[in-house]
Design an enzyme around this catalytic site. Structure first.
Site, short mmCIF file in Angstrom:
data_model
loop_
_atom_site.label_atom_id
_atom_site.label_comp_id
_atom_site.label_asym_id
_atom_site.label_seq_id
_atom_site.Cartn_x
_atom_site.Cartn_y
_atom_site.Cartn_z
N SER A 231 0.82 -1.21 0.00
CA SER A 231 0.00 0.00 0.00
C SER A 231 0.85 1.26 0.00
O SER A 231 1.58 1.53 -0.93
CB SER A 231 -0.96 -0.03 1.19
OG SER A 231 -1.92 1.00 1.09
N HIS A 232 0.77 2.04 1.08
CA HIS A 232 1.44 3.34 1.14
C HIS A 232 2.86 3.24 1.66
O HIS A 232 3.53 4.27 1.82
CB HIS A 232 0.63 4.28 2.04
CG HIS A 232 0.39 3.71 3.41
ND1 HIS A 232 -0.32 2.56 3.63
CD2 HIS A 232 0.77 4.15 4.64
CE1 HIS A 232 -0.37 2.30 4.93
NE2 HIS A 232 0.30 3.25 5.56
N ASP B 78 -2.30 6.42 -3.37
CA ASP B 78 -1.11 5.74 -2.89
C ASP B 78 -0.67 4.67 -3.88
O ASP B 78 -1.18 4.58 -5.00
CB ASP B 78 -1.36 5.14 -1.50
CG ASP B 78 -2.33 3.97 -1.53
OD1 ASP B 78 -3.14 3.88 -2.48
OD2 ASP B 78 -2.28 3.13 -0.61
N ASP C 196 -1.06 1.44 -4.32
CA ASP C 196 -2.00 0.49 -4.93
C ASP C 196 -3.36 1.13 -5.19
O ASP C 196 -4.34 0.43 -5.44
CB ASP C 196 -2.15 -0.77 -4.07
CG ASP C 196 -2.71 -0.51 -2.69
OD1 ASP C 196 -2.63 0.64 -2.22
OD2 ASP C 196 -3.23 -1.45 -2.06
N ASP D 158 -5.69 2.58 -3.49
CA ASP D 158 -6.90 2.47 -2.68
C ASP D 158 -7.07 3.66 -1.74
O ASP D 158 -8.17 3.98 -1.32
CB ASP D 158 -6.97 1.15 -1.91
CG ASP D 158 -5.82 0.90 -0.95
OD1 ASP D 158 -4.87 1.72 -0.93
OD2 ASP D 158 -5.87 -0.11 -0.23
N ARG D 159 -5.99 4.36 -1.43
CA ARG D 159 -6.09 5.55 -0.57
C ARG D 159 -6.10 6.81 -1.42
O ARG D 159 -5.65 6.80 -2.56
CB ARG D 159 -4.93 5.59 0.42
CG ARG D 159 -4.90 4.39 1.34
CD ARG D 159 -3.69 4.41 2.26
NE ARG D 159 -3.57 3.13 2.93
CZ ARG D 159 -3.49 2.98 4.26
NH1 ARG D 159 -3.51 4.02 5.05
NH2 ARG D 159 -3.38 1.78 4.79
N LYS E 99 -11.41 -0.08 -0.31
CA LYS E 99 -11.38 1.37 -0.46
C LYS E 99 -10.89 1.69 -1.86
O LYS E 99 -10.16 0.90 -2.46
CB LYS E 99 -10.50 2.01 0.61
CG LYS E 99 -9.14 1.37 0.83
CD LYS E 99 -8.46 2.03 2.03
CE LYS E 99 -7.16 1.33 2.43
NZ LYS E 99 -7.38 0.14 3.25
#
Length: 563
Positions: free
Chosen positions: A125-126, A280, A282, A284-285, A380
């Site tokens: 992710s992030h 981010d 991937d 999702d954020r 998300k």
């Protein structure tokens, strides 16, 4: 006829610490590169799943393109074949955003009528990427959402006892070329289908991708579909190390976008754009920005929920309910009460939202860590949140497109505060803290809750201008859908004026312990909603740090990151 591939049983032994967190297993690349480390976790996952979700099944394998992803995809393809999986779907070049994976599981139908039963998503992710940075893997289920705790607990149990894994002697598949590659095994065919990474996600519906997988979707949606100029995109070429940056969409790491939007430390020469957003690694954020203005994620989900029925056709018939993670500010609660909506407060982790959505109890949800989404998928979705904000801006300006002053992002947020009150909010992250010290701090805070009079005496000794605590607990959640209970989800101090302090150990770091401290000051007085956040939060910040003895326990005089 092509040669039949062989399946090999490989002996192995357990590694400690392969416990999936709220978003899978995240460790340094150097850890994942240890012999059999990845293989152990993948086999443990196959062993944890019902046999009909492995044998003869269709699985998705892709991720955010970070370093080690391409190697991992080839390993998982070969292990899938050995474990009896019928076909594997891979996004072109191994790239699929996390929300796109959810969409593919839920929506994509293969040429032979097949549907996916789950997915391995390769992302941290992030977290930063590169040879010495982070890698991650998580499993999503047939509903498109993250594996529930019952499954992740079983995976972890398997990692502690694993003695063998299975792998096929397949050649590497060229995942840069769209098409199906077929192999023959003793039990029949095994196919690897490489497909267009953007098609299924786009069918469902000024941008900085931080060199993550969002870039491929940004170009397709904002430029090709909506007609934006390509110059409005920043860092939209995916890179294995995210260009050496940190793929976290916040004011600290999205430096280029922050500067363009007039929020940097120096004054920008040009007039900033009216709207900016980032995603981010991937995708999702998300982070939403206006001209010289930052929208907190907690406010963002509340405002999207408040305008959803008016502005987003998908919700024209109404919202089923809304939900937020426990550490997220109570801004959404106030909207839910005002609109008479079902409301849920869940632990951190998107899988809890997924259960509510599957039961038709929730339409929109969000978390303070820059995650926002709806029931169109079970993850998300950063780009969805950006499109939701563009829809709100279009609605607010529908009668105002003749060159007069536009209703801005800041205007929309300030109007929201005037109606619902403002939740001043900040998060302090103490990263890579000694794990023992972190546990001691949390235990101390729990013990402190035994006597609220004592807590309030301590608080009054620190700041007499802070409201009293009326409830303190360790958050526990009983899922209204399946009845499962999640304990030890964070320590809460709830104040008489609606303010809150929350302390939580995070499960998304790759090493050490991360303490997250959430500080929320609620202000209903419309004459006080325009204060500087740091000024408004200063009394509660002082109380939080001294009440918890943060420096004494951790040795840290300041957090690693302030959001």
């Amino acid at each position: 006829m092509a040669a039949i591939f062989q399946i090999f049983r490989k002996e192995t032994s357990p590694y400690e610490g392969q416990k999936p967190g709220t978003s899978g297993l995240r460790k340094k690349v150097t850890v994942f590169k240890q012999p059999n480390y990845l293989e152990n976790f993948v086999q443990a996952t196959f062993n944890a799943l019902p046999s009909d979700e492995v044998k003869g099944a269709t699985l998705v394998v892709s991720g955010d393109g970070r370093y080690f992803s391409k190697d991992a995809i080839q390993v998982i393809i070969k292990m899938a074949a050995a474990n009896g999986v019928r076909r594997v779907w891979v996004g072109q070049n191994g790239l699929l955003s996390t929300p796109a994976v959810s969409a593919v599981i839920r929506e994509r139908v293969g040429g032979d009528g097949s549907k996916a039963t789950g997915a391995f998503i390769l992302t941290a992710s992030h977290n930063p990427g590169g040879p010495h940075e982070d890698f991650g893997i998580k499993y999503n289920m047939e509903n498109g959402g993250p594996a529930p705790e019952g499954v992740t607990d079983k995976i972890y149990a398997n990692t502690k006892t694993i003695e063998e894994y299975f792998i096929a002697d397949l050649p590497d598949v060229d995942i840069s070329i769209i098409g199906v590659t077929s192999f023959q095994g003793h039990e029949g065919s095994f196919d690897v289908d490489v497909f267009d990474s953007t098609s299924d996600y786009v069918r469902l519906k000024n941008f900085d991708a931080l060199h993550g997988v969002a870039g491929i979707y940004a170009k397709r949606i904002f430029v090709e579909e909506l007609g934006a100029d390509e110059s409005s995109l920043i860092n939209c070429t995916p890179k294995e190390d995210f260009g050496g940056g940190h793929p976290d969409p916040n004011l600290t790491y999205a430096k280029e976008l922050v500067a363009r939007m007039g929020l940097g430390k120096g004054n920008t020469q040009a007039e900033p754009p009216e709207f900016g957003a980032a995603a981010d690694g991937d995708a999702d954020r998300n982070m939403i920005l206006g001209k010289r203005f930052f929208v907190t994620p907690s406010d963002s989900v509340a405002i999207i929920a408040a305008y959803a029925v008016q502005t987003i056709p998908y919700f024209a018939s109404g919202l089923k309910g809304v939900a937020r993670s426990m550490p997220t500010s109570a801004a959404l609660d106030v909207v839910a009460k005002h609109l008479n909506l079902k409301f849920f407060e869940v632990p951190t982790g998107w899988k809890f939202f997924g259960n509510l959505m599957d039961a038709c109890l929730c339409s929109i949800c969000g978390e303070e860590s820059f995650g926002t989404g709806s029931d169109h998928i079970r993850e998300k979705d950063g780009i969805w949140a950006v499109l939701a904000w563009l829809s709100i801006l279009a609605f607010k300006n529908k009668d105002n497109l003749n060159g007069e002053k536009l209703v801005t992002v800041e205007d929309i947020v300030c109007q929201h505060w005037a109606m619902y009150g403002r939740h001043y909010y900040t998060r302090y992250d103490y990263e890579n803290v000694d794990a023992g010290a972190a546990k001691e701090l949390m235990a101390y805070l729990v013990n402190l809750q035994a006597s609220l009079p004592d807590v309030n005496n301590i608080i009054k000794g620190i700041r007499s201008d802070v409201s009293g605590v009326i409830q303190a607990d360790e958050f526990e959640y009983k899922d209204p859908v399946d009845g499962s209970i999640s304990k030890h989800q964070g320590i809460r101090y709830l104040f008489e004026d609606g303010s809150r302090l929350v302390f939580r150990l995070s499960g998304t770091g790759s090493e050490g312990a991360t303490i997250r401290l959430y500080i929320e000051q609620y202000e209903k007085d419309s004459s006080k909603i325009g204060r500087d956040s740091q000024e408004a939060l200063a009394p509660l910040v002082e109380v939080a740090l001294k009440l918890s003895k943060m420096q004494e326990f951790t040795g840290r005089s300041a957090p690693t990151v302030i959001t």
